[in-house]
Design an enzyme around this catalytic site. Structure first.
Site, PDB file in Angstrom:
ATOM      1  N   HIS A 251     103.238  14.966   5.387  1.00  0.00           N
ATOM      2  CA  HIS A 251     102.530  15.979   6.182  1.00  0.00           C
ATOM      3  C   HIS A 251     101.114  15.430   6.318  1.00  0.00           C
ATOM      4  O   HIS A 251     100.259  15.658   5.476  1.00  0.00           O
ATOM      5  CB  HIS A 251     102.536  17.346   5.493  1.00  0.00           C
ATOM      6  CG  HIS A 251     103.894  17.989   5.510  1.00  0.00           C
ATOM      7  ND1 HIS A 251     104.138  19.232   5.007  1.00  0.00           N
ATOM      8  CD2 HIS A 251     105.081  17.547   5.998  1.00  0.00           C
ATOM      9  CE1 HIS A 251     105.423  19.534   5.176  1.00  0.00           C
ATOM     10  NE2 HIS A 251     106.011  18.511   5.759  1.00  0.00           N
TER      11      HIS A 251
ATOM     12  N   GLU B  59     115.696  16.021  12.887  1.00  0.00           N
ATOM     13  CA  GLU B  59     114.272  15.652  12.817  1.00  0.00           C
ATOM     14  C   GLU B  59     114.060  14.184  13.163  1.00  0.00           C
ATOM     15  O   GLU B  59     114.695  13.303  12.585  1.00  0.00           O
ATOM     16  CB  GLU B  59     113.742  15.915  11.398  1.00  0.00           C
ATOM     17  CG  GLU B  59     112.303  15.464  11.202  1.00  0.00           C
ATOM     18  CD  GLU B  59     111.724  15.852   9.854  1.00  0.00           C
ATOM     19  OE1 GLU B  59     112.506  15.997   8.883  1.00  0.00           O
ATOM     20  OE2 GLU B  59     110.500  16.013   9.760  1.00  0.00           O
TER      21      GLU B  59
ATOM     22  N   TYR C  89     119.352  28.233  10.906  1.00  0.00           N
ATOM     23  CA  TYR C  89     119.818  28.471   9.543  1.00  0.00           C
ATOM     24  C   TYR C  89     120.492  29.838   9.473  1.00  0.00           C
ATOM     25  O   TYR C  89     119.841  30.862   9.705  1.00  0.00           O
ATOM     26  CB  TYR C  89     118.636  28.393   8.567  1.00  0.00           C
ATOM     27  CG  TYR C  89     117.816  27.147   8.792  1.00  0.00           C
ATOM     28  CD1 TYR C  89     118.178  25.933   8.216  1.00  0.00           C
ATOM     29  CD2 TYR C  89     116.710  27.160   9.659  1.00  0.00           C
ATOM     30  CE1 TYR C  89     117.458  24.769   8.473  1.00  0.00           C
ATOM     31  CE2 TYR C  89     115.979  26.002   9.914  1.00  0.00           C
ATOM     32  CZ  TYR C  89     116.365  24.817   9.322  1.00  0.00           C
ATOM     33  OH  TYR C  89     115.658  23.667   9.578  1.00  0.00           O
TER      34      TYR C  89
ATOM     35  N   ARG D  90     119.375  20.994  10.955  1.00  0.00           N
ATOM     36  CA  ARG D  90     118.044  20.537  11.408  1.00  0.00           C
ATOM     37  C   ARG D  90     118.226  19.110  11.920  1.00  0.00           C
ATOM     38  O   ARG D  90     119.007  18.338  11.350  1.00  0.00           O
ATOM     39  CB  ARG D  90     117.018  20.596  10.268  1.00  0.00           C
ATOM     40  CG  ARG D  90     115.622  20.177  10.699  1.00  0.00           C
ATOM     41  CD  ARG D  90     114.507  20.590   9.722  1.00  0.00           C
ATOM     42  NE  ARG D  90     114.661  20.046   8.376  1.00  0.00           N
ATOM     43  CZ  ARG D  90     115.058  20.726   7.322  1.00  0.00           C
ATOM     44  NH1 ARG D  90     115.384  22.007   7.431  1.00  0.00           N
ATOM     45  NH2 ARG D  90     115.169  20.141   6.127  1.00  0.00           N
TER      46      ARG D  90
ATOM     47  N   ASP E 148     110.237  10.418   8.126  1.00  0.00           N
ATOM     48  CA  ASP E 148     110.710  11.759   7.775  1.00  0.00           C
ATOM     49  C   ASP E 148     111.836  12.110   8.746  1.00  0.00           C
ATOM     50  O   ASP E 148     111.576  12.436   9.898  1.00  0.00           O
ATOM     51  CB  ASP E 148     109.518  12.732   7.904  1.00  0.00           C
ATOM     52  CG  ASP E 148     109.867  14.157   7.528  1.00  0.00           C
ATOM     53  OD1 ASP E 148     110.980  14.395   7.044  1.00  0.00           O
ATOM     54  OD2 ASP E 148     108.996  15.033   7.715  1.00  0.00           O
TER      55      ASP E 148
ATOM     56  N   ASP F 160     104.106  10.709 -23.028  1.00  0.00           N
ATOM     57  CA  ASP F 160     103.978   9.243 -22.934  1.00  0.00           C
ATOM     58  C   ASP F 160     104.585   8.626 -21.673  1.00  0.00           C
ATOM     59  O   ASP F 160     104.609   7.405 -21.545  1.00  0.00           O
ATOM     60  CB  ASP F 160     104.624   8.541 -24.151  1.00  0.00           C
ATOM     61  CG  ASP F 160     103.759   8.656 -25.398  1.00  0.00           C
ATOM     62  OD1 ASP F 160     102.592   9.082 -25.254  1.00  0.00           O
ATOM     63  OD2 ASP F 160     104.252   8.328 -26.488  1.00  0.00           O
TER      64      ASP F 160
ATOM     65  N   GLU G 293     111.307  18.630  14.696  1.00  0.00           N
ATOM     66  CA  GLU G 293     112.365  19.011  13.768  1.00  0.00           C
ATOM     67  C   GLU G 293     112.839  20.451  13.909  1.00  0.00           C
ATOM     68  O   GLU G 293     112.724  21.239  12.985  1.00  0.00           O
ATOM     69  CB  GLU G 293     111.912  18.744  12.333  1.00  0.00           C
ATOM     70  CG  GLU G 293     110.526  19.269  11.965  1.00  0.00           C
ATOM     71  CD  GLU G 293     110.169  18.928  10.514  1.00  0.00           C
ATOM     72  OE1 GLU G 293     110.930  19.319   9.621  1.00  0.00           O
ATOM     73  OE2 GLU G 293     109.132  18.288  10.306  1.00  0.00           O
TER      74      GLU G 293
ATOM     75  N   HIS H 284     104.933  18.245  12.431  1.00  0.00           N
ATOM     76  CA  HIS H 284     103.648  18.043  11.742  1.00  0.00           C
ATOM     77  C   HIS H 284     103.224  16.604  11.994  1.00  0.00           C
ATOM     78  O   HIS H 284     104.052  15.757  12.375  1.00  0.00           O
ATOM     79  CB  HIS H 284     103.802  18.311  10.235  1.00  0.00           C
ATOM     80  CG  HIS H 284     104.993  17.631   9.614  1.00  0.00           C
ATOM     81  ND1 HIS H 284     104.976  16.305   9.240  1.00  0.00           N
ATOM     82  CD2 HIS H 284     106.253  18.069   9.361  1.00  0.00           C
ATOM     83  CE1 HIS H 284     106.161  15.984   8.762  1.00  0.00           C
ATOM     84  NE2 HIS H 284     106.964  17.019   8.831  1.00  0.00           N
TER      85      HIS H 284
ATOM     86  N   HIS I 122     110.601  28.009  10.752  1.00  0.00           N
ATOM     87  CA  HIS I 122     109.512  27.049  10.521  1.00  0.00           C
ATOM     88  C   HIS I 122     109.023  26.475  11.844  1.00  0.00           C
ATOM     89  O   HIS I 122     109.591  26.740  12.898  1.00  0.00           O
ATOM     90  CB  HIS I 122     109.946  25.945   9.547  1.00  0.00           C
ATOM     91  CG  HIS I 122     111.143  25.140   9.989  1.00  0.00           C
ATOM     92  ND1 HIS I 122     111.055  24.149  10.935  1.00  0.00           N
ATOM     93  CD2 HIS I 122     112.442  25.180   9.598  1.00  0.00           C
ATOM     94  CE1 HIS I 122     112.253  23.599  11.096  1.00  0.00           C
ATOM     95  NE2 HIS I 122     113.111  24.210  10.308  1.00  0.00           N
TER      96      HIS I 122
ATOM     97  N   HIS J 280     113.539  23.888   1.461  1.00  0.00           N
ATOM     98  CA  HIS J 280     113.093  22.868   0.502  1.00  0.00           C
ATOM     99  C   HIS J 280     114.074  22.795  -0.673  1.00  0.00           C
ATOM    100  O   HIS J 280     113.694  22.865  -1.834  1.00  0.00           O
ATOM    101  CB  HIS J 280     111.671  23.159   0.009  1.00  0.00           C
ATOM    102  CG  HIS J 280     110.639  22.989   1.081  1.00  0.00           C
ATOM    103  ND1 HIS J 280     109.371  23.495   1.000  1.00  0.00           N
ATOM    104  CD2 HIS J 280     110.697  22.359   2.268  1.00  0.00           C
ATOM    105  CE1 HIS J 280     108.700  23.204   2.102  1.00  0.00           C
ATOM    106  NE2 HIS J 280     109.482  22.518   2.895  1.00  0.00           N
TER     107      HIS J 280
ATOM    108  N   ASP K 174     117.615  15.709   4.659  1.00  0.00           N
ATOM    109  CA  ASP K 174     116.234  15.494   5.092  1.00  0.00           C
ATOM    110  C   ASP K 174     115.657  14.463   4.129  1.00  0.00           C
ATOM    111  O   ASP K 174     115.375  14.777   2.968  1.00  0.00           O
ATOM    112  CB  ASP K 174     115.467  16.825   5.031  1.00  0.00           C
ATOM    113  CG  ASP K 174     114.041  16.707   5.568  1.00  0.00           C
ATOM    114  OD1 ASP K 174     113.530  15.584   5.695  1.00  0.00           O
ATOM    115  OD2 ASP K 174     113.436  17.765   5.843  1.00  0.00           O
TER     116      ASP K 174
HETATM  117  N1  GLY Z   1     110.620  16.634   4.776  1.00  0.00           N
HETATM  118  C1  GLY Z   1     109.615  17.586   4.932  1.00  0.00           C
HETATM  119  C2  GLY Z   1     109.496  18.018   6.319  1.00  0.00           C
HETATM  120  O1  GLY Z   1     110.400  17.813   7.095  1.00  0.00           O
HETATM  121  O2  GLY Z   1     108.494  18.524   6.707  1.00  0.00           O
HETATM  122 MN    MN Z   2     111.813  16.250   6.874  1.00  0.00          MN
HETATM  123 MN    MN Z   3     109.084  16.908   8.593  1.00  0.00          MN
END
Ligand code: GLY
Ligand code: MN
Ligand code: MN
Length: 456
Positions: free
Chosen positions: A378, A425, A405, A423, A288, A57, A401, A371, A367, A260, A277
């Protein structure tokens, strides 16, 4: 670091929020542009996002489908937009929930077909319950159907049903469309290039998220929990009529090495770094941002060395965001800077070109450097045209970004470099003569961060 120059006064926040949105005329311009690209022998069918249940619900917060919103500005679920180029009675149709006082008492106000015409510019609007009767007639004698297959399985079945229903009537002289075209092929290219009004909203989303990161830095103390910092961030979003554009990542120490990380539950410890992040969505446009800072307000020497290296990569990659450069150049630049720095610090051994070629840096940087950013965090848009990286053009927005790590237990790394995830970004708009960093309302120089945290 100077305080952000914009106001945080609640009334001014509200006034500014009210003055920002996409004008009706811009939605109309997008529909015209799409119809022109489709051609007159076609029809586009764009359903609203379905409602998703969270548990019994209880619904997830509703978020309109980005393509649907881009073309309509209409916020309600159970709606379908149909574009029929050249249709004499009107080219833009909306199917929407009918007005229903009883349902509206429970679930909230509805525009209804009258509101869809009056407030959203539909040439024609009908109750969604009538769509099975009306849509086959609209499909008839159109050669191509522009539609996104595979996102909404239930709706896919209905589209196939309408087309097949017409095919079955071929011997009665009815003509069904014979070609399905991926709507996103045209629409995503349009969405990749942001208009003035869209850039304005993205600047606002970036400003709000920058303020949230500043607030997180100011409020962070050893002994707090990650979720308490998350609460500070979300407070800053919501008071500006924004919401998270994805689940904020608030990772102290080793948790900053989980790309993540979702739990946000650990206690924050002095001597460790905190990686946040977190971005927000404002009027359906995302920011972002990632910042990393010392929980007790002061970097250790090793943390600072790695931090300054990531910052150097961030700045070098941002400098590579120029019209005419290809998409992957900022990433290649970041990889170059990080690899050279890791050699300098003794974390990689060998010659930089060979280490780049063998992807040795991936041990610490696994990574990509960014993006597209827009209505989706994204965002849509091709990264390659054929086999070649696409060239950056004014109006595109992307993230930069880079990170490093080094979780606890990493072998072959001096102890002082372990337990560090960093990171940095930023969101960057490609302009005619270079770029604009949308997220510079939050500091990233180590000294500035330390000064801000010391001021509290
Ligand atoms: N927050 C997701 C990324 O940085 O791509
Ligand atoms: Mn991010
Ligand atoms: Mn990002």
């Amino acid at each position: 670091m100077a305080r952000p120059s914009h106001s945080t006064n609640p009334k001014q926040l509200r006034d500014r929020a009210a003055s920002r949105s996409i004008a009706r005329e811009e939605f109309a311009r997008r529909r015209r542009q799409l119809m022109k690209a489709m051609g007159r022998d076609s029809i586009a069918i764009v359903p609203a996002a379905p409602v998703h249940l969270r548990n019994n619900d209880v619904e997830h917060a509703y978020r309109q489908d980005s393509n649907f919103h881009y073309l309509t500005g209409f916020r309600e679920p159970e709606s379908v937009a149909v574009l029929v180029p050249g249709r004499p009675q009107g080219e833009y149709l909306l199917f929407v929930r009918d007005r229903d006082p009883a349902r509206e008492t429970w679930d909230g106000r509805r525009a209804g077909p009258v509101g869809a015409r009056r407030d959203f510019g539909a040439d024609d609007a009908f109750p969604i319950g009538d769509i099975d009767d009306i849509l086959p007639g609209l499909l008839e004698n159109r050669a191509k159907v522009f539609y996104t297959v595979g996102v909404n399985r239930d709706f896919d079945q209905r589209v196939v049903g309408w087309v097949n229903g017409l095919r079955a009537l071929a011997k009665h002289g009815r003509h069904a469309p014979y070609e399905m075209v991926a709507l996103e092929h045209v629409l995503h290219e349009m969405r990749l290039f942001k208009s003035r009004a869209e850039i304005d909203l993205m600047r606002e989303a970036a400003r709000i998220a920058a303020r949230a990161h500043v607030r997180a830095m100011r409020s962070c103390r050893p002994g707090m929990h990650e979720y308490e910092i998350q609460a500070e961030i979300e407070h800053e979003f919501r008071r500006a009529r924004a919401e998270p554009s994805y689940l904020p990542i608030v990772g102290g120490g080793a948790n900053g090495c989980i790309l993540h990380y979702r739990e946000n539950e650990a206690v924050l410890r002095a001597g460790e770094l905190l990686l946040i992040d977190a971005g927000c969505e404002y009027e359906c446009y995302a920011s972002d941002i990632t910042r990393t800072f010392p929980i007790n307000g002061k970097f250790t020497k090793a943390q600072r060395a790695l931090y300054d290296l990531v910052l150097e990569a961030n700045r070098a990659a941002i400098a590579a965001v120029q019209p005419g450069n290809h998409w992957n150049l900022p990433h290649e630049t970041a990889v170059q800077v990080l690899t050279a720095g890791l050699v300098r610090l003794g974390l990689l051994k060998g010659k930089v070109p060979a280490l780049v070629k063998s992807l040795a840096y991936r041990r610490f940087y696994m990574h990509k450097t960014g993006h597209w950013l827009g209505m989706d965090v994204h965002d849509v848009g091709d990264y390659k045209i054929g086999d070649a990286w696409r060239v950056l053009e004014p109006g595109m927005v992307l993230t930069i970004e880079p990170g490093l790590y080094i979780p606890p237990g990493t072998r072959g790394v001096p102890a002082e470099f372990r337990n560090i995830g960093i990171r940095i970004e930023d969101d960057v708009l490609v302009t005619r003569d270079g770029h604009e960093v949308l997220t510079d309302g939050v500091p990233k120089e180590a000294r500035e961060i330390e000064a801000l945290m010391a001021a509290g």
